[in-house]
Design a protein around this motif. Structure first.
Motif, short mmCIF file in Angstrom:
data_model
loop_
_atom_site.label_atom_id
_atom_site.label_comp_id
_atom_site.label_asym_id
_atom_site.label_seq_id
_atom_site.Cartn_x
_atom_site.Cartn_y
_atom_site.Cartn_z
N GLY A 122 -14.20 22.64 41.44
CA GLY A 122 -12.97 22.90 42.15
C GLY A 122 -11.89 23.47 41.26
N LEU A 123 -10.85 24.00 41.89
CA LEU A 123 -9.68 24.54 41.21
C LEU A 123 -8.44 24.00 41.92
CD1 LEU A 123 -10.81 28.28 40.88
CD2 LEU A 123 -10.65 26.62 39.01
N HIS A 124 -7.53 23.41 41.14
CA HIS A 124 -6.34 22.75 41.70
C HIS A 124 -5.09 23.39 41.09
CE1 HIS A 124 -8.94 19.50 43.30
NE2 HIS A 124 -9.62 19.71 42.19
N PRO A 125 -4.27 24.07 41.91
CA PRO A 125 -3.10 24.78 41.38
C PRO A 125 -2.08 23.82 40.76
CG PRO A 125 -3.62 25.50 43.61
CD PRO A 125 -4.45 24.28 43.36
N ARG A 152 -5.87 32.11 46.46
CA ARG A 152 -5.62 33.35 45.72
C ARG A 152 -4.25 33.94 46.07
NH1 ARG A 152 -9.58 37.32 47.01
NH2 ARG A 152 -10.50 36.03 48.64
N GLU A 153 -3.81 33.78 47.31
CA GLU A 153 -2.48 34.25 47.68
C GLU A 153 -1.41 33.47 46.91
OE1 GLU A 153 0.29 34.83 51.69
OE2 GLU A 153 -1.53 33.61 51.76
N GLU A 154 -1.58 32.16 46.82
CA GLU A 154 -0.61 31.33 46.11
C GLU A 154 -0.58 31.66 44.62
OE1 GLU A 154 -0.47 26.68 44.77
OE2 GLU A 154 -0.92 27.10 46.87
N ALA A 190 -4.27 26.70 37.25
CA ALA A 190 -5.08 25.84 38.11
C ALA A 190 -5.98 24.99 37.23
CB ALA A 190 -5.91 26.66 39.09
N ARG A 191 -5.98 23.70 37.50
CA ARG A 191 -6.85 22.78 36.73
C ARG A 191 -8.29 22.96 37.19
NH1 ARG A 191 -8.75 17.83 38.00
NH2 ARG A 191 -7.35 17.68 39.80
N ILE A 192 -9.19 23.10 36.23
CA ILE A 192 -10.61 23.30 36.51
C ILE A 192 -11.29 21.94 36.64
CG2 ILE A 192 -12.78 24.26 35.66
CD1 ILE A 192 -11.16 26.38 34.21
N GLU A 193 -11.97 21.71 37.75
CA GLU A 193 -12.70 20.46 37.98
C GLU A 193 -14.20 20.73 37.82
OE1 GLU A 193 -13.67 17.28 41.59
OE2 GLU A 193 -12.25 18.93 41.90
N THR A 194 -14.86 19.95 37.01
CA THR A 194 -16.30 20.09 36.79
C THR A 194 -16.96 18.73 36.98
OG1 THR A 194 -16.03 19.74 34.40
CG2 THR A 194 -16.03 22.03 35.19
#
Length: 392
Positions: A124-127, A97-99, A112-116
């Protein structure tokens, strides 16, 4: 004759505000090249970005389930809650969240790419760096996000496959406006002031001037005198030396001194301008010229109410909108615990909890839970003994 079955490329309608704002930076009116990287090298910009991103990330963020009776319960086992605690194997919830918040403050957007998994549950969430993303409007009216991965391949993500957080956008646009791009001229002036000061001290804190003589000098003599002057009086180590001039030479300064140019005052004005851009009280970036013991606490409260409020509300609303389905939004919500800002002030925290218990909207057990204290043992209630019986 048809030689090859060429396929017509898909027409892209790129959001015009994207190309206008994310263009790798541009020159300011002062001539300085300004984008996120040089702008962040300004101490005031770095301080404002850190104050907002760190404070937002440090707040506890929980997922709650709405109950039929109007109450709500913590849903720590919900997939969204697990992802918010650790979005990916390389980041904690705080660093993620800081990034992302810092990316919005510097670039206007964060992705952020959403991983399902196969069941559609959030995993997951990948910036993704904003400069690697291009937003395209499809004929259907939806938006597609094309980003370049580490292998140099362009990958297309549709809405629902990417988390997009943004600063304020133009009407009809989904692209956040970069505050660095909007304030490019102001930040360019700050960079010019810093470069001017660095060059001045690099030259021994002496501004440019001329050596004059009534005699005619040939090229060799002029070169020798110039090199001798620079070697003796150039550089910080030669500050304060007394110049000995030969052959009728006189020195005349051509430019204003730092005091005449009010360089320090101009630097302070840049700090104030940057604080205006990010709506951060100057005391939060250690500018205490107008701060006092009486007003510092109030300025801290203003920082929470007016500076952080926008980013806290944005995180909560966008998490609910983009990471919860239409059914999930009816039963679940994400919300920060703003009481976490009181951790650094034990007196204010004790006063807050005391009033909450006294007014009846919090219990002692709830306070102990927020302070990570164990529950009190349930002691047996002893009947009160009247005073007259105690006397007997």
């Amino acid at each position: 004759m048809k030689l090859w079955p060429f396929k017509r490329a898909e027409k892209r309608n790129t959001d015009p505000s994207w190309s206008a704002l994310v263009n790798g930076g541009a020159a300011s009116a002062s001539g300085q090249f300004v984008d996120a990287k040089p702008a962040e090298s300004i101490a005031a910009v770095f301080g404002c970005v850190q104050a907002l991103s760190e404070s937002t990330a440090c707040l506890p963020l929980h997922v709650y389930q709405r109950q039929d009776n109007g109450e709500r319960l913590r849903a720590d086992d919900h997939p969204l809650a697990r992802v918010l605690r650790q979005p990916n194997p390389h980041q904690s919830g705080l660093t993620f969240r800081e990034e992302m918040t810092a990316s919005m403050l510097l670039h206007g957007n964060a992705f952020a790419r959403i991983e399902t998994n196969r069941a559609g549950e959030l995993m997951g969430l990948h910036p993704i760096h904003p400069r690697n993303v291009t937003i395209n409007r499809l004929p259907s009216g939806r938006y597609a996000y094309d980003y370049t991965n580490d292998d140099g391949q362009v990958v297309r993500l549709l809405e629902g496959e990417i988390l997009h957080l943004r600063d304020r956008a133009e009407p009809g646009s989904v692209v956040g406006k970069s505050r660095i791009a909007i304030a490019r001229d102001t930040l360019g002036m700050g960079l010019s002031l810093r470069e001017h000061g660095a060059a001045t001290f690099r030259n021994g804190a002496r501004l440019s001037g001329v050596l004059q003589t009534p005699h005619v000098l040939d090229d060799a003599s002029a070169t020798r005198i110039g090199e001798s002057w620079r070697s003796q009086f150039g550089g910080p180590s030669n500050i304060g030396k007394t110049a000995v001039l030969e052959n009728g030479l006189t020195y005349q300064q051509l430019a204003m001194s730092l005091e005449d140019a009010q360089w320090i005052a101009a630097q302070q004005f840049t700090t104030e301008e940057v604080c205006r851009i990010y709506r951060v009280p100057p005391t939060m970036v250690s500018d205490l010229r107008f701060g006092s013991y009486q007003n510092t606490a109030e300025l801290g409260s203003q920082f929470v109410r007016y500076s952080l409020a926008r980013w806290i509300a944005m995180w909560e609303s966008e998490i609910t909108r983009q990471l919860l389905g239409s059914i999930g939004r009816r039963r679940y919500l994400a919300e920060h615990s703003v009481e976490g800002l009181l951790r650094g002030n034990p007196e204010a925290r004790a006063d807050f909890y005391g009033k909450a218990i006294k007014d009846g909207w919090m219990t002692t057990e709830e306070v102990r839970r927020l302070e990570n204290l164990p529950a009190l043992p349930k002691a047996e209630q002893q009947p009160e003994v009247p005073d007259d019986e105690q006397a007997e």
